[in-house]
Design a protein around this motif. Structure first.
Motif, PDB file in Angstrom:
ATOM      1  N   GLY B  27       0.780  -1.409   0.039  1.00  0.00           N
ATOM      2  CA  GLY B  27      -0.049   0.004  -0.047  1.00  0.00           C
ATOM      3  C   GLY B  27       0.799   1.269   0.126  1.00  0.00           C
ATOM      4  N   THR B  29       1.932   2.960   2.662  1.00  0.00           N
ATOM      5  CA  THR B  29       1.532   3.930   3.586  1.00  0.00           C
ATOM      6  C   THR B  29       2.658   4.113   4.813  1.00  0.00           C
ATOM      7  N   ARG B  73      -9.014  -2.744   4.562  1.00  0.00           N
ATOM      8  CA  ARG B  73     -10.356  -2.527   4.266  1.00  0.00           C
ATOM      9  C   ARG B  73     -11.278  -3.903   4.081  1.00  0.00           C
ATOM     10  N   SER B  94      -7.228   5.587   8.922  1.00  0.00           N
ATOM     11  CA  SER B  94      -8.388   6.242   8.621  1.00  0.00           C
ATOM     12  C   SER B  94      -8.941   5.409   7.278  1.00  0.00           C
ATOM     13  N   PRO B  95     -10.068   5.728   6.801  1.00  0.00           N
ATOM     14  CA  PRO B  95     -10.723   5.129   5.737  1.00  0.00           C
ATOM     15  C   PRO B  95      -9.713   5.117   4.572  1.00  0.00           C
ATOM     16  N   GLN B  96      -9.049   6.315   4.480  1.00  0.00           N
ATOM     17  CA  GLN B  96      -8.111   6.532   3.332  1.00  0.00           C
ATOM     18  C   GLN B  96      -6.804   5.470   3.601  1.00  0.00           C
ATOM     19  N   ILE B  97      -6.495   5.317   4.587  1.00  0.00           N
ATOM     20  CA  ILE B  97      -5.468   4.478   4.869  1.00  0.00           C
ATOM     21  C   ILE B  97      -5.710   3.009   4.582  1.00  0.00           C
ATOM     22  N   ARG B  98      -6.857   2.655   5.206  1.00  0.00           N
ATOM     23  CA  ARG B  98      -7.191   1.268   5.140  1.00  0.00           C
ATOM     24  C   ARG B  98      -7.721   0.799   3.679  1.00  0.00           C
ATOM     25  N   SER B  99      -8.175   1.677   2.654  1.00  0.00           N
ATOM     26  CA  SER B  99      -8.181   1.336   1.275  1.00  0.00           C
ATOM     27  C   SER B  99      -6.995   0.934   0.803  1.00  0.00           C
ATOM     28  N   VAL B 100      -5.899   1.191   1.138  1.00  0.00           N
ATOM     29  CA  VAL B 100      -4.711   0.888   0.503  1.00  0.00           C
ATOM     30  C   VAL B 100      -3.869  -0.153   1.294  1.00  0.00           C
ATOM     31  N   GLN B 183      -8.079   7.399  13.548  1.00  0.00           N
ATOM     32  CA  GLN B 183      -6.852   8.125  12.864  1.00  0.00           C
ATOM     33  C   GLN B 183      -5.655   8.283  13.916  1.00  0.00           C
TER      34      GLN B 183
END
Ligand SMILES: Cc1cc2nc3c(=O)[nH]c(=O)nc-3n(C[C@H](O)[C@H](O)[C@H](O)COP(=O)(O)OP(=O)(O)OC[C@H]3O[C@@H](n4cnc5c(N)ncnc54)[C@H](O)[C@@H]3O)c2cc1C
Ligand code: FES
Ligand code: FES
Lengths: 160, 288
Positions: B27, B29, B73, B94-100, B183
């Motif tokens: 990802g 991140t 995710r 956050s959702p943005q982190i968990r997407s990838v 977060q």
């Protein structure tokens, strides 16, 4: 290296250097300055865009990862006739904007939520926006705006 | 710098064999932050996130098998995943982190506070590591050596994570404390897995692990031994709160002091037990 992807519905082919972040390609190469850089570290959500429908921090994303994807930024939300997306309209109507720096990211996170959960509870909205920081508002109006957009979209669906 | 997007594990292994100074990226991140701060300078990136085999969640007769590039995710939403792992994944960033962000990235980054790591310990997870030359399996408890150091060798890919299907028959849970909700990196986290005897509610099997309380995520075997064979009534739960802090060797760092970590350890384990047993209606400890 060459990458191809779709951005706000349009096919793109770009030559990028592999170090570039998606954020820089979107802002500098494509001029989509609605994508904001706040922290540059994945913590504030100002740079949120949707990649294949999922919210992503474009500041942490190598541009190379856009290859073959479908990207949506705040610039792509407006309808073809120029009218605002229900979320954009609701943010205006509810006064959910002060300086506006966080707003594009907030709206993109909210869009990802409503695409999946058209009638969210307040907790769903809080969860979906938990990666978006606003330094001006108290979040209350932002949550209300998302609720309102959800109701409007639902009405729209029933009307026709 | 080069960037390549292999479609198979073998292609990725070939690439790294030809370019040993390249780095795998899933990802990104963790890695992108290290690169932007100048702490890592790979001469190229080999992207594992498009390899289909690494993105799958599947079962065979004996194991639940998670590809290393399964995202947080995906984990957070998959019903077959035990709660201790699902809850950990659903609280990463956050959702943005968990997407990838991926499971493999969380494991290979080997931060003592990684939120999937205590869950992997209590599930007896095993990791499949592959290089061009060989293939080996390493148990989660043997994989983490010190903060950011693992048993992974240069040129090796973490391909999959598996744990026995029998683990799906127990109850499991997770809890974390950070400086705020959402977060946030864990100051301390804990995962539990247990089975109770049907009538009596006696703990017939119990596993407890915690993160950020030692250089590596750690199983608390002494506490497990104390609790085995007991019923989780108010007295036992109070006991957990009292002794858990003494069984760990935390340090003071930017996120929390040693004393704080000791003080919250017990309550966090109780929270994890509650999340495990409430789901099946077997929590007897009230709401404290
Ligand atoms: C804002 C923010 C908040 C965060 N919050 C949390 C949190 O709450 N909890 C938490 O646990 N973490 C958190 N993290 C850390 C990070 O998101 C996780 O550790 C994540 O799981 C890393 O996965 P990734 O796929 O992004 O890893 P990457 O950055 O792609 O990779 C990490 C490392 O692992 C190596 N690697 C990855 N996959 C493999 C593989 N299959 N084989 C061999 N090597 C591999 C890479 O080479 C790299 O060295 C946070 C990060 C950010 C930026
Ligand atoms: S600028 Fe990307 S998350 Fe803050
Ligand atoms: S309106 Fe200013 S940061 Fe949100």
């Amino acid at each position: 290296m060459k990458i191809s992807f779709r951005c706000n519905g349009k096919p793109m082919q770009l030559e990028i250097s592999p170090e570039t972040r998606a954020l820089d390609v979107l802002r500098d190469t494509l001029g989509l300055t609605g994508v904001k850089e706040g922290c540059g570290k994945g913590e504030c959500g100002a740079c949120t865009v949707l990649v294949d429908g999922l919210p992503v921090s474009s500041c942490l994303l190598p541009a190379a990862k856009l290859e073959g994807t479908e990207v949506l930024t705040i610039e792509g939300l407006r309808k073809p006739d120029g009218s605002l997306h229900p979320l954009q309209q609701a943010f205006l109507d509810e006064g959910a904007v002060q300086c506006g720096f966080c707003t594009p990211g907030m709206i993109m996170s909210a869009k990802a939520l409503l695409d999946e959960t058209p009638r969210p509870q307040v907790e769903d909205i809080e969860e979906a926006l938990s990666g978006n920081i606003c330094r001006c508002t108290g979040y209350g109006k932002i949550v209300q705006a998302v609720m309102r957009a959800a109701e409007k979209s639902e009405e729209g669906r029933h009307d026709g | 710098m080069y960037y390549c997007i292999p479609r198979t594990v073998n292609e990725a292994l070939q690439t790294v064999a030809e370019h040993p100074a390249g780095a795998f990226i899933a990802g990104g991140t963790d890695l992108m932050i290290l690169i932007s701060e100048g702490l890592k300078k790979p001469d190229g990136l080999i992207d594992l996130s498009r390899i289909e085999d690494l993105r799958a969640i599947r079962k065979d007769e004996k194991f639940l098998i998670l590809g290393s590039a399964v995202t947080m995710r995906q984990l957070a939403r998959h019903e077959d995943i035990p709660l201790c792992l699902r809850m950990g994944a659903s609280q990463v960033g956050s959702p943005q982190i968990r997407s990838v962000a991926t499971l493999g990235g969380n494991i290979c980054n080997a931060s003592p506070c990684g939120d999937t790591l205590p869950g992997l310990l209590v599930l007896d997870a095993e990791f499949l590591l592959k290089s061009l030359k060989e293939e080996r399996r390493v148990k989660a408890k043997d994989f983490f050596l010190s903060p950011k150091k693992t048993a992974l060798r240069t040129g090796e890919i973490l391909v999959e994570v598996r744990f026995p299907l029998i683990k799906l028959t127990g109850s499991s849970g997770f809890a974390k404390i950070g400086q705020r909700r959402g977060q946030v990196i864990s100051q301390v986290n804990a995962a539990v897995w247990c089975t109770l005897e049907k009538e009596s509610g006696v703990l017939s099997d119990l596993r407890i692990a915690a993160g950020s309380v030692a250089p590596v995520p750690l199983e608390l075997t002494a506490l497990e031994e104390k609790l085995l064979g007991k019923v989780l009534d108010d007295e036992t739960i109070e006991g957990v709160r009292q002794v858990a802090g003494e069984l760990i060797a935390p340090i003071t760092d930017v996120r929390a002091t040693e004393e704080y970590r000791r003080a919250v350890m017990g309550s966090l384990i109780v929270d994890a037990l509650r999340s495990a047993l409430e789901a099946s209606g077997r929590w007897k400890g009230g709401n404290k």
